[in-house]
Design a protein around this motif. Sequence first.
Motif, mmCIF file in Angstrom:
data_model
loop_
_atom_site.group_PDB
_atom_site.id
_atom_site.type_symbol
_atom_site.label_atom_id
_atom_site.label_comp_id
_atom_site.label_asym_id
_atom_site.label_seq_id
_atom_site.Cartn_x
_atom_site.Cartn_y
_atom_site.Cartn_z
ATOM 1 N N GLU A 21 52.603 8.557 151.292
ATOM 2 C CA GLU A 21 52.985 9.956 151.434
ATOM 3 C C GLU A 21 52.701 10.741 150.156
ATOM 4 O O GLU A 21 52.287 11.924 150.208
ATOM 5 N N ALA A 22 52.911 10.131 148.972
ATOM 6 C CA ALA A 22 52.628 10.806 147.698
ATOM 7 C C ALA A 22 51.138 11.111 147.564
ATOM 8 O O ALA A 22 50.739 12.219 147.169
ATOM 9 N N TYR A 23 50.292 10.123 147.927
ATOM 10 C CA TYR A 23 48.848 10.367 147.860
ATOM 11 C C TYR A 23 48.419 11.425 148.884
ATOM 12 O O TYR A 23 47.504 12.217 148.642
ATOM 13 N N GLY A 24 49.062 11.444 150.021
ATOM 14 C CA GLY A 24 48.740 12.453 151.017
ATOM 15 C C GLY A 24 49.058 13.857 150.531
ATOM 16 O O GLY A 24 48.279 14.795 150.743
ATOM 17 N N ALA A 25 50.213 14.011 149.855
ATOM 18 C CA ALA A 25 50.567 15.321 149.300
ATOM 19 C C ALA A 25 49.573 15.735 148.219
ATOM 20 O O ALA A 25 49.153 16.893 148.141
ATOM 21 N N ALA A 26 49.179 14.758 147.371
ATOM 22 C CA ALA A 26 48.225 15.063 146.298
ATOM 23 C C ALA A 26 46.876 15.462 146.874
ATOM 24 O O ALA A 26 46.227 16.404 146.402
ATOM 25 N N ALA A 28 46.361 16.855 149.750
ATOM 26 C CA ALA A 28 46.494 18.183 150.336
ATOM 27 C C ALA A 28 46.413 19.272 149.271
ATOM 28 O O ALA A 28 45.785 20.322 149.464
ATOM 29 N N ILE A 29 47.055 19.006 148.109
ATOM 30 C CA ILE A 29 46.994 19.972 147.005
ATOM 31 C C ILE A 29 45.560 20.125 146.511
ATOM 32 O O ILE A 29 45.072 21.243 146.276
ATOM 33 N N LEU A 30 44.854 18.998 146.350
ATOM 34 C CA LEU A 30 43.457 19.060 145.891
ATOM 35 C C LEU A 30 42.574 19.782 146.896
ATOM 36 O O LEU A 30 41.685 20.555 146.516
ATOM 37 N N ALA A 31 42.808 19.540 148.175
ATOM 38 C CA ALA A 31 42.028 20.238 149.197
ATOM 39 C C ALA A 31 42.305 21.741 149.163
ATOM 40 O O ALA A 31 41.380 22.557 149.312
ATOM 41 N N GLY A 32 43.575 22.117 148.933
ATOM 42 C CA GLY A 32 43.900 23.539 148.822
ATOM 43 C C GLY A 32 43.239 24.184 147.624
ATOM 44 O O GLY A 32 42.714 25.307 147.712
ATOM 45 N N LEU A 33 43.245 23.473 146.471
ATOM 46 C CA LEU A 33 42.585 24.003 145.275
ATOM 47 C C LEU A 33 41.084 24.157 145.494
ATOM 48 O O LEU A 33 40.472 25.132 145.048
ATOM 49 N N ALA A 34 40.490 23.180 146.179
ATOM 50 C CA ALA A 34 39.052 23.282 146.462
ATOM 51 C C ALA A 34 38.761 24.482 147.362
ATOM 52 O O ALA A 34 37.774 25.200 147.161
#
Length: 232
Positions: A21-26, A28-34
């Motif tokens: 779940e932690a990697y999934g949140a990370a 998602a954040i990286l995808a949003g930044l991209a």
Amino acid sequence: MCLWVGERPGYDWSLLGNVGEAYGAASAILAGLALVGVAISLIVQAREAKAVREQALRALHTDLLKMAIDDPGLLECWGPIEQSTDLEWFRKHVYTNLIVSHWQLMWEVDLLSEDHLEILADQFFKGMAGRRFWAEARGPRMKAETSRRARRFTLIVDRSYQTAVTAGPPADAMDGRSSSNDRAVGPDPHAAQRGRTQSRAADLALGAVLGGGVALAARYLVRHGRITSGKG
């Protein structure tokens, strides 16, 4: 296979689930930044494309104005300026418009600071040509400007104009180079031609008088020489 892995000892599935779940949140954040980066890139490209189009349009506008300056007959195609029929002022109006448009282009691409613009405008409004141009163009420019930066440019120039008008008459008016109706009038292009024509006429008249005098003197000498030779 999953049952076999699950039966092996040493696996804490709750811990592994939390890590996933932690990697999934990370991710998602990286995808949003991209996605934000892509959006910013598209905005920058759109602004650059708009700047290129505006520059091309300004270049075309400048070419049209240059054609009108070179051929005063084409100035009529732009329509009257404040109901004026003075072609000489039309040329000055077009040229001063090019100056102010050049300042505005530098201002919009952030190559001209506010302090520098104020210095240029203060010097510009020391002359009658600049004051007359802005008095005729300030109203249409204020109505036509749509962007905040363009309106800021117009307000800065207009503030310098108001300061110059409040300070007194323009420098060229105090030097006696402006006309009685407070219009910037250039030197009379026909005055020099009339002066040269009058000078040539005076030279021809003087030459005719001198030529006639020489002819009379020669005629007198010839006749006097004949009389003397006859007496001899």
